[in-house]
Every structure is written in structure tokens, then in C-alpha cells.
Design an enzyme around this catalytic site. Structure first.
Site, mmCIF file in Angstrom:
data_model
loop_
_atom_site.group_PDB
_atom_site.id
_atom_site.type_symbol
_atom_site.label_atom_id
_atom_site.label_comp_id
_atom_site.label_asym_id
_atom_site.label_seq_id
_atom_site.Cartn_x
_atom_site.Cartn_y
_atom_site.Cartn_z
ATOM 1 N N ARG A 1 30.645 50.132 -26.268
ATOM 2 C CA ARG A 1 29.714 49.018 -26.443
ATOM 3 C C ARG A 1 29.749 48.117 -25.217
ATOM 4 O O ARG A 1 30.722 48.067 -24.495
ATOM 5 C CB ARG A 1 30.077 48.200 -27.687
ATOM 6 C CG ARG A 1 29.855 48.943 -28.972
ATOM 7 C CD ARG A 1 30.190 48.110 -30.212
ATOM 8 N NE ARG A 1 31.571 47.627 -30.202
ATOM 9 C CZ ARG A 1 31.924 46.355 -29.992
ATOM 10 N NH1 ARG A 1 31.018 45.421 -29.773
ATOM 11 N NH2 ARG A 1 33.192 45.984 -29.974
ATOM 12 N N HIS A 2 28.702 47.372 -25.008
ATOM 13 C CA HIS A 2 28.618 46.396 -23.926
ATOM 14 C C HIS A 2 29.151 45.074 -24.450
ATOM 15 O O HIS A 2 28.690 44.592 -25.490
ATOM 16 C CB HIS A 2 27.161 46.246 -23.479
ATOM 17 C CG HIS A 2 26.991 45.437 -22.236
ATOM 18 N ND1 HIS A 2 27.192 44.086 -22.201
ATOM 19 C CD2 HIS A 2 26.653 45.802 -20.975
ATOM 20 C CE1 HIS A 2 26.969 43.633 -20.977
ATOM 21 N NE2 HIS A 2 26.641 44.654 -20.223
ATOM 22 N N GLY A 3 30.113 44.498 -23.764
ATOM 23 C CA GLY A 3 30.727 43.261 -24.221
ATOM 24 C C GLY A 3 29.759 42.102 -24.357
ATOM 25 O O GLY A 3 29.943 41.240 -25.202
ATOM 26 N N GLY A 4 28.719 42.069 -23.560
ATOM 27 C CA GLY A 4 27.761 40.972 -23.608
ATOM 28 C C GLY A 4 26.572 41.228 -24.522
ATOM 29 O O GLY A 4 25.776 40.344 -24.755
#
Length: 181
Positions: free
Chosen positions: A156-159
Site C-alpha cells: 500500500r502507499h503510505g499517503g
């Protein structure tokens, strides 16, 4: 370079070379007697390109470096993996490749500069500096949270935690999905 004949053969090659590329630890070429000062005196048009783990000077200059150690020291491993597991390296040897790509750019720029000014340059890229730009998203999140270290988020993308951004199993393999809105 282990013999005087080897050193003489290198110097003969340098007389007509456009570029020399080396990636020894800092100071090795000087200790071998074929550093920038000597080679530039032999051929003032020579572009001298070097790459090392942490650069010629600074607190880590003498540290040994391989891709794995650069990924660890540079912060790449801190961002790679899942929050409930230990950090892992990125799959490819990214520090090695990024340093090579950045050194290529430095060489091309130095050749262009020499073509237009007649001045040759010494260019250097450290592996640690080369991976720094790959951490832009994580660094942006770090600074936007006033120093809170972003968690490892796996695929997943942290942002973009609210958006589908992951690898999902299907009946015939996996699918990667990213939706931003």
C-alpha cells in the site's frame, strides 16, 4: 595497476581517453598513483568519474558499502516491508543501479560542458545520494507530520491509505490496483 607496467599502460590509455570511470573506495586511485591530479595533468580534457558508497568525504566516507548496506543506511529498508515485520531490502539492487544511472547523467553533463567550454571536470556520485530521491514520498510524509516516521505499509502507499493501492489475489494470479481520486 599492481605493477609499473600496468600503471604505464593505463596512463597511455588516458592520453587519448574522454572518460575514466572508477568505483573504488575513496583514496584508492590516489594510493595507486593514478588519481585525478595525475590523470588530469596527463590529459586535461579527461572527465574523471567516480562512484563510492558515501562519497569522498564526510562521516561515512571510509565505511564499506554494498547495495544492502546503502539500502539500510539510506533509509530504503525502513520504508520497505510490512509494519509488523522487520525491514526488508528492495528487490533489485537499486542503490547500485541508481548510482550508475546518476553517474551516467553526470558524465553526459560533464561531456556537454567540456564541449561548450573546453573545461573537463571531475564528477562523483555516491550510492547513498543516489537513493535519496527514491525516498521523496516518505520524506514528504515525514516532514508533513513534523517528524513522525511513516510506517512500512507493504504494497500500500503510505499517503493514499484510503484508496485501493495494493496487490490482490485472483483465481489466476495477482492483480495490482491503484485508484486515486
Amino acid at each position: 595497476l599492481k605493477t609499473e607496467d600496468g600503471k604505464a599502460a593505463l596512463i597511455d590509455l588516458i592520453r587519448t581517453a574522454d572518460v575514466i570511470v572508477e568505483n573504488f573506495a575513496p583514496g584508492v586511485m590516489d594510493r595507486l598513483g593514478v588519481g585525478w591530479e595525475l590523470l588530469h595533468a596527463v590529459n586535461p580534457k579527461l572527465i574523471y568519474a567516480s562512484s563510492s558508497g558515501y562519497g569522498r568525504d564526510g562521516p561515512y566516507a571510509a565505511f564499506p558499502a554494498m547495495d544492502l548496506t546503502i539500502q539500510a543506511m539510506g533509509g530504503v529498508m525502513h520504508t520497505t516491508g510490512f509494519a509488523d515485520r522487520p525491514p526488508v531490502k528492495a528487490g533489485p539492487a537499486m542503490a547500485d543501479f541508481f548510482a550508475g544511472i546518476h553517474l551516467y547523467g553526470a558524465i553526459a553533463t560533464a561531456l556537454y560542458h567540456r564541449e561548450h567550454t573546453g573545461v573537463a571536470r571531475r564528477v562523483e556520485v555516491s550510492m547513498q545520494d543516489a537513493v535519496y530521491a527514491s525516498l521523496s514520498s516518505s520524506l514528504g510524509m515525514y516532514w508533513s507530520t513534523k517528524g513522525e516516521s511513516p510506517a512500512r505499509t507493504g504494497n500500500r502507499h503510505g499517503g493514499l491509505a484510503e484508496s485501493p493501492y495494493n496487490v490482490y489475489p485472483t483465481s489466476d494470479g495477482f492483480i495490482a490496483i491503484i485508484c486515486v481520486g
